[in-house]
Design a protein around this motif. Structure first.
Motif, PDB file in Angstrom:
ATOM      1  N   TYR A  24      52.998  66.568  23.892  1.00 36.60           N
ATOM      2  CA  TYR A  24      52.324  65.908  22.772  1.00 36.60           C
ATOM      3  C   TYR A  24      53.334  65.848  21.627  1.00 36.60           C
ATOM      4  N   ILE A  25      53.489  64.672  21.023  1.00 36.17           N
ATOM      5  CA  ILE A  25      54.457  64.491  19.942  1.00 36.17           C
ATOM      6  C   ILE A  25      53.810  63.685  18.833  1.00 36.17           C
ATOM      7  N   TYR A  26      53.843  64.228  17.613  1.00 36.45           N
ATOM      8  CA  TYR A  26      53.316  63.527  16.445  1.00 36.45           C
ATOM      9  C   TYR A  26      54.422  63.450  15.392  1.00 36.45           C
ATOM     10  N   ILE A  27      54.726  62.220  14.961  1.00 33.79           N
ATOM     11  CA  ILE A  27      55.828  61.950  14.050  1.00 33.79           C
ATOM     12  C   ILE A  27      55.280  61.577  12.676  1.00 33.79           C
ATOM     13  N   PHE A  28      55.808  62.231  11.647  1.00 32.02           N
ATOM     14  CA  PHE A  28      55.415  61.964  10.263  1.00 32.02           C
ATOM     15  C   PHE A  28      56.579  61.312   9.526  1.00 32.02           C
ATOM     16  N   ASN A  29      56.437  60.011   9.227  1.00 31.64           N
ATOM     17  CA  ASN A  29      57.409  59.293   8.409  1.00 31.64           C
ATOM     18  C   ASN A  29      56.999  59.241   6.943  1.00 31.64           C
ATOM     19  N   SER A  30      55.775  59.635   6.661  1.00 32.71           N
ATOM     20  CA  SER A  30      55.263  59.721   5.293  1.00 32.71           C
ATOM     21  C   SER A  30      54.330  60.919   5.216  1.00 32.71           C
ATOM     22  N   SER A  31      54.044  61.368   4.019  1.00 36.13           N
ATOM     23  CA  SER A  31      53.251  62.584   3.825  1.00 36.13           C
ATOM     24  C   SER A  31      51.815  62.388   4.313  1.00 36.13           C
ATOM     25  N   ALA A  32      51.289  63.395   4.995  1.00 31.76           N
ATOM     26  CA  ALA A  32      49.930  63.345   5.551  1.00 31.76           C
ATOM     27  C   ALA A  32      49.544  64.779   5.936  1.00 31.76           C
ATOM     28  N   ASN A  33      48.511  64.922   6.756  1.00 31.33           N
ATOM     29  CA  ASN A  33      48.077  66.229   7.241  1.00 31.33           C
ATOM     30  C   ASN A  33      48.174  66.298   8.761  1.00 31.33           C
ATOM     31  N   PHE A  34      48.504  67.480   9.261  1.00 30.01           N
ATOM     32  CA  PHE A  34      48.398  67.798  10.679  1.00 30.01           C
ATOM     33  C   PHE A  34      47.157  68.670  10.827  1.00 30.01           C
ATOM     34  N   THR A  35      46.217  68.253  11.659  1.00 25.25           N
ATOM     35  CA  THR A  35      44.924  68.929  11.741  1.00 25.25           C
ATOM     36  C   THR A  35      44.688  69.490  13.134  1.00 25.25           C
ATOM     37  N   VAL A  36      44.413  70.784  13.199  1.00 30.27           N
ATOM     38  CA  VAL A  36      44.031  71.433  14.450  1.00 30.27           C
ATOM     39  C   VAL A  36      42.506  71.402  14.532  1.00 30.27           C
ATOM     40  N   ALA A  37      41.983  70.608  15.469  1.00 28.37           N
ATOM     41  CA  ALA A  37      40.537  70.448  15.595  1.00 28.37           C
ATOM     42  C   ALA A  37      39.883  71.629  16.289  1.00 28.37           C
ATOM     43  N   SER A  38      40.596  72.241  17.242  1.00 22.71           N
ATOM     44  CA  SER A  38      40.026  73.375  17.966  1.00 22.71           C
ATOM     45  C   SER A  38      41.133  74.219  18.573  1.00 22.71           C
ATOM     46  N   GLY A  39      40.838  75.508  18.748  1.00 21.40           N
ATOM     47  CA  GLY A  39      41.743  76.405  19.435  1.00 21.40           C
ATOM     48  C   GLY A  39      42.964  76.782  18.620  1.00 21.40           C
ATOM     49  N   LEU A  44      66.060  71.521  10.179  1.00 22.19           N
ATOM     50  CA  LEU A  44      65.745  72.760  10.879  1.00 22.19           C
ATOM     51  C   LEU A  44      64.727  72.514  11.983  1.00 22.19           C
ATOM     52  N   GLU A  45      64.816  73.337  13.021  1.00 18.76           N
ATOM     53  CA  GLU A  45      63.863  73.347  14.111  1.00 18.76           C
ATOM     54  C   GLU A  45      63.329  74.763  14.267  1.00 18.76           C
ATOM     55  N   THR A  46      62.034  74.878  14.470  1.00 11.47           N
ATOM     56  CA  THR A  46      61.429  76.193  14.620  1.00 11.47           C
ATOM     57  C   THR A  46      60.139  76.063  15.413  1.00 11.47           C
ATOM     58  N   THR A  47      59.586  77.184  15.867  1.00  7.27           N
ATOM     59  CA  THR A  47      58.315  77.222  16.592  1.00  7.27           C
ATOM     60  C   THR A  47      57.364  78.146  15.855  1.00  7.27           C
ATOM     61  N   ILE A  48      56.144  77.682  15.625  1.00 10.48           N
ATOM     62  CA  ILE A  48      55.158  78.469  14.877  1.00 10.48           C
ATOM     63  C   ILE A  48      53.813  78.444  15.582  1.00 10.48           C
ATOM     64  N   ASP A  49      52.936  79.362  15.177  1.00 10.09           N
ATOM     65  CA  ASP A  49      51.549  79.390  15.645  1.00 10.09           C
ATOM     66  C   ASP A  49      50.667  78.619  14.676  1.00 10.09           C
ATOM     67  N   VAL A  50      49.781  77.790  15.207  1.00 12.24           N
ATOM     68  CA  VAL A  50      48.794  77.076  14.403  1.00 12.24           C
ATOM     69  C   VAL A  50      47.424  77.252  15.043  1.00 12.24           C
ATOM     70  N   SER A  51      46.373  77.094  14.249  1.00 19.30           N
ATOM     71  CA  SER A  51      45.016  77.290  14.774  1.00 19.30           C
ATOM     72  C   SER A  51      44.008  76.523  13.936  1.00 19.30           C
ATOM     73  N   SER A  52      42.807  76.404  14.477  1.00 18.79           N
ATOM     74  CA  SER A  52      41.744  75.669  13.786  1.00 18.79           C
ATOM     75  C   SER A  52      41.226  76.417  12.561  1.00 18.79           C
ATOM     76  N   ASP A  53      41.567  77.690  12.426  1.00 18.93           N
ATOM     77  CA  ASP A  53      41.198  78.418  11.212  1.00 18.93           C
ATOM     78  C   ASP A  53      42.446  78.815  10.401  1.00 18.93           C
ATOM     79  N   GLY A  54      43.553  78.133  10.652  1.00 17.92           N
ATOM     80  CA  GLY A  54      44.787  78.382   9.920  1.00 17.92           C
ATOM     81  C   GLY A  54      45.003  77.355   8.825  1.00 17.92           C
ATOM     82  N   GLY A  55      46.224  77.346   8.262  1.00 16.66           N
ATOM     83  CA  GLY A  55      46.541  76.450   7.156  1.00 16.66           C
ATOM     84  C   GLY A  55      46.155  77.051   5.822  1.00 16.66           C
ATOM     85  N   PRO A  56      46.554  76.434   4.743  1.00 16.70           N
ATOM     86  CA  PRO A  56      46.313  77.001   3.402  1.00 16.70           C
ATOM     87  C   PRO A  56      44.846  77.253   3.083  1.00 16.70           C
TER      88      PRO A  56
END
Length: 317
Positions: A42-57, A92-104
């Motif tokens: 799965y690949i999502y490319i951001f060329n302009s500012s927006a949000n990345f949303t984790v719907a579940s899991g 930079l390239e890195t790997t992180i954990d994301v979740s449906s109850d994460g983010g600011p």
């Protein structure tokens, strides 16, 4: 009938009746930006500012972030002034954990900001000082904008700190006037320094901006500008793409080439001196702007840096 707790000592009967025991984990699902998924990722490319949303899991995602490139320098229209290339944006390239109850906000929404390229220097507007690129970010991950290319702002008695290349993800090149050759520094792990200008005044030349993969080239003198530093390749978009090249430095004999990865070339010299602006860095590659030519009576501005990019990737397996 045996007691349940004999076999499941850490559970209660209510766990069975409520469905919490052995409950299925929600599958990881997320989206945002432009979908460029492949059969394997799965690949999502951001060329302009927006949000990345984790719907579940929850899951691990790979992040590529490239800051906006720095602007190329410019100078007044006199033959002994040379200007430097802007630095590529930090990468930079890195790997992180994301979740449906994460983010600011704890709701699975992760802000993505795409850094803009810095404006190229212009004379007399802004005293010929170019601008640094701005930060690209995914939540708390920051790719720093590229440093501006060094500029010369006036008469021989007014050749102060604007000759220095600006610090950034990668540093801007140093401009030339006698002994002033200062290059801008890069951020460790994101980029490299710019190249130094040549202090000769008969004639000299300016340095190229640094790139994510290599430092900008020093001016070799003889009126020749240094090339922008090469950017670095990433496969995160689904193909190998080079990002964050440095802008070329200017000289009256030859213009420095832009670094691979979207760096802009310096203005093309004509005989005896150039009247041509630097090339902009490539949008969404984070390339530094090329330096503007200077000579004769009509100066030209430096190229603007290219905007940055953020890519989010994770495996389908």
């Amino acid at each position: 009938m045996p007691e349940i707790k004999r076999y499941f000592a850490s559970t209660q009967v209510s766990d069975w009746t409520s469905g919490s025991f052995g409950a299925a984990t929600s599958a990881f699902s997320a989206s945002g930006g432009s979908d460029n998924s492949t059969p394997t990722n799965y690949i999502y490319i951001f060329n302009s500012s927006a949000n990345f949303t984790v719907a579940s899991g929850s899951g691990k995602v790979d992040i590529l972030a490239v800051g906006g490139g720095g602007g190329g320098g410019a100078a007044p229209g006199t033959s002994y002034h040379t200007t430097a290339g802007g630095g590529g944006g930090g990468m930079l390239e890195t790997t992180i954990d994301v979740s449906s109850d994460g983010g600011p906000a704890g709701n699975g929404v992760y802000p993505v900001v795409i850094g803009g390229g810095g404006a190229g220097g212009g004379y007399p507007s802004g005293l010929a000082v170019a601008a640094k690129g701005t930060v690209s970010s995914f939540d708390k991950i920051d790719a720093i904008g590229g440093g501006y290319g060094g500029s010369y702002i006036g008469t021989p008695s007014n050749h102060g700190p604007t000759l220095m290349g600006g610090a950034g993800g990668s540093g801007g090149g140093g401009a030339n006037y006698r002994t002033y050759v200062n290059k801008g520094t890069g951020v460790t792990g994101q980029g490299n320094p710019g190249g130094n200008g040549n202090p000769s005044n008969s004639p000299g030349g300016s340095g190229g901006g640094g790139g994510a993969g290599a430092a900008g080239s020093d001016s070799p003198g003889g009126g020749n500008g240094g090339a922008g530093g090469a950017g670095d390749a990433s496969p995160y978009s689904g193909a190998s793409v080079v990002y964050a090249g440095g802008g070329g430095g200017w000289g009256p004999s030859s213009a420095g080439a832009g670094g691979p990865g979207g760096g802009g070339a310096a203005g093309n010299p004509s005989s005896p001196y150039a009247e041509m602006g630097g090339t902009d860095g490539t949008a969404n590659r984070g390339g530094g702007g090329g330096a503007g030519g200077a000579g004769g009576t009509i100066p030209d501005g430096g190229g603007s840096g290219g905007s940055g990019i953020v890519i989010v990737r994770w495996s389908k397996s």
